[in-house]
Design an enzyme around this catalytic site. Structure first.
Site, mmCIF file in Angstrom:
data_model
loop_
_atom_site.group_PDB
_atom_site.id
_atom_site.type_symbol
_atom_site.label_atom_id
_atom_site.label_comp_id
_atom_site.label_asym_id
_atom_site.label_seq_id
_atom_site.Cartn_x
_atom_site.Cartn_y
_atom_site.Cartn_z
ATOM 1 N N CYS A 1 0.825 -1.218 0.000
ATOM 2 C CA CYS A 1 0.000 0.000 0.000
ATOM 3 C C CYS A 1 0.854 1.260 0.000
ATOM 4 O O CYS A 1 0.395 2.307 -0.485
ATOM 5 C CB CYS A 1 -0.951 -0.003 1.193
ATOM 6 S SG CYS A 1 -0.139 -0.056 2.795
ATOM 7 N N HIS B 1 -2.878 1.557 7.150
ATOM 8 C CA HIS B 1 -3.122 1.538 5.713
ATOM 9 C C HIS B 1 -2.941 2.938 5.136
ATOM 10 O O HIS B 1 -3.267 3.938 5.783
ATOM 11 C CB HIS B 1 -4.538 1.020 5.441
ATOM 12 C CG HIS B 1 -4.883 0.951 3.992
ATOM 13 N ND1 HIS B 1 -4.171 0.186 3.092
ATOM 14 C CD2 HIS B 1 -5.866 1.560 3.274
ATOM 15 C CE1 HIS B 1 -4.697 0.328 1.890
ATOM 16 N NE2 HIS B 1 -5.720 1.159 1.978
#
EC number: 3.4.19.12
Length: 470
Positions: free
Chosen positions: A129, A211
């Site tokens: 990510c 994230h």
């Protein structure tokens, strides 16, 4: 604030690349000869959320005119950002996440043509990510304002028109990106990957993960690109008198208000901006040019004044490239003051450039310390200490004193308690022994017919007084 951003996604199998055209895999790169394509998607490692790490990662991607800065104050203006990267704690079952999902579901862009016109890639490779967030910003910028480099330009051209899933697979199977990404991971990340198994993010299944998502302006609209979401999110446009960062501030303020409803403040915000050194270098070049013009004009003006004082007639007007610096417009004192200001500005910008170069050097030093494996050194050092017989002594000196001190204090307390108990017992015993003796004396006195209240000592004193009177 340094947090590890793993960000798990669906596991890509060994044959996942068969869904992508061969031209998009970039398998012709030299790195591909040393790393099998089938293993690229299974070996991505977690990265820390650090602006220095992200800046060096961009350089490894081949994009040298960009840097990443951490944002501490949303209200502070940021000069010419390309986009923002937001790191937050990912817990799927928490209440705040359900609120965010409910609010973002209404702004999903589901039109396939609109999705294919931008670079939106789903995160199908675990732990990627961080790279996804950077690419979501860079590959949606105007190429005229940003030099992407060969690797990113080739990736953008090859993935044009692909579905978001295939774009994610193309990212995971690009050797240059995978090697650059993993080169900045800590050794602990590799050990966690080996323990949990290839391709699986350890923190995703323990309920603890961080994230990355990206915010970038596209065609006058603020988009949020999250690789774990099925669609990109369009937050709408901004007013004519506003900058797109004003719209971003409002969206982020609302987002942070929802996300911190459970007193969770673990998040991080970074801005992707142009390399500050480029702007400083350009400004220095302009200042030095102006310095040369002002200095030359001042010298000619002083020379003309000297010629006028010598009686050679009217002084000649100096030839200057700008009419603003003609002697009729400025006096010698004005030019000297202007030259002094230029010297000050040049010194300030030279210091700023030196600071930026020092920061970039510090980024590299921190990266070396972050990625170096100290296990062998520590084990060898401890083994040598044990072999020389000093390890036990060092341990006893540095680890046991606190235990000894606490043990001694406890022993002292016990000794004081025992001494107090003994003294109390002795006092009680003495009192118990004295009581029978006085009782015996009283009984003997009663037997002789004497008053028990009068003591023998008092009687002797009375008899002695009587003898003296006689």
């Amino acid at each position: 604030m340094n947090m590890t951003g793993g960000g798990a996604g669906p596991q890509a199998g060994p044959n996942s690349s068969c869904n992508i055209p061969n031209s998009s895999l970039l398998a012709t790169a030299p790195v591909a000869a040393t790393m099998p394509i089938a293993q690229l998607a299974d070996g991505w490692l977690e990265l820390e959320s650090d602006p220095g790490l992200f800046t060096l990662l961009l350089e490894d991607f081949g994009c040298h005119d960009v840097q990443v800065e951490e944002v501490y104050d949303l209200q502070k203006p940021i000069e010419s950002p390309y986009g923002f990267i937001f790191l937050f704690r990912w817990i799927e079952e928490r209440r705040a996440r359900r609120k965010i999902v409910e609010t973002t579901a209404e702004i999903f862009v589901k039109d396939e043509e609109a999705i294919s016109s931008i670079f939106f890639a789903q995160q199908v490779v675990p732990n990627s990510c961080a790279t996804h967030a950077l690419l979501s910003v860079l590959l949606n910028c105007n190429e005229n304002n940003l030099q992407l480099g060969d690797t990113l330009s080739r990736l953008k051209a090859h993935t044009k028109g692909m579905s978001p899933e295939n774009k994610g697979l193309a990212i995971g199977n690009t050797p240059e990106l995978a090697c650059a990404h993993n080169s900045h991971a800590m050794p602990q990340a590799r050990r966690r990957l080996e323990r949990t198994g290839a391709g699986v993010s350890s923190c995703r299944f323990t309920g603890e993960a961080f994230h990355f998502v990206s915010f970038v302006p596209i065609n006058g609209q603020l988009f949020e690109l999250d690789g774990l979401k099925p669609y990109p999110m369009n937050h709408g446009g901004w007013e004519d008198h506003e900058d797109w960062t004003d719209k971003f501030r409002r969206v982020m303020t609302e987002r942070l208000g929802i996300a911190t409803g459970e007193q969770d403040i673990r998040f991080n915000l970074m801005a992707v901006v142009p390399d500050r050194r480029i702007a400083i270098t350009h400004k220095l070049k302009m200042l030095r040019t102006n310095q040369a013009i002002v200095s030359g004009t001042l010298q000619k003006l002083l020379k003309a004044d000297e010629q006028g004082e010598g009686g050679n007639g009217d002084p000649q007007r100096p030839d200057t490239p700008s009419t603003l610096l003609e002697p009729s417009a400025f006096t010698a004192r004005d030019l000297q003051s202007l030259l002094k200001n230029l010297d000050t500005e040049i010194a300030i910008n030279e210091q700023h450039l030196a600071d930026e170069n020092d920061r970039r050097h510090k980024f590299k030093v921190d990266a070396s310390r972050r990625t170096h494996n100290y296990d062998k050194f520590i084990c060898t050092f401890l083994s040598m200490l044990a072999h020389q017989g000093v390890l036990g002594e060092l341990v006893s000196q540095h680890l046991l004193p606190s235990k000894k001190i606490s043990g001694q204090s406890a022993a002292n307390r016990l000794n004081k308690q025992s001494n107090a108990t003994a003294n109390a017992g002795a006092t009680a015993a003495g009192a118990a022994g004295a009581a029978p003796k006085s009782q015996q004396q009283q009984a003997a006195a009663a037997k002789n017919g004497k008053s028990p209240s009068k003591t023998p000592g008092r009687r002797r004193k009375g008899r002695n007084k009587c003898k003296k009177r006689k």
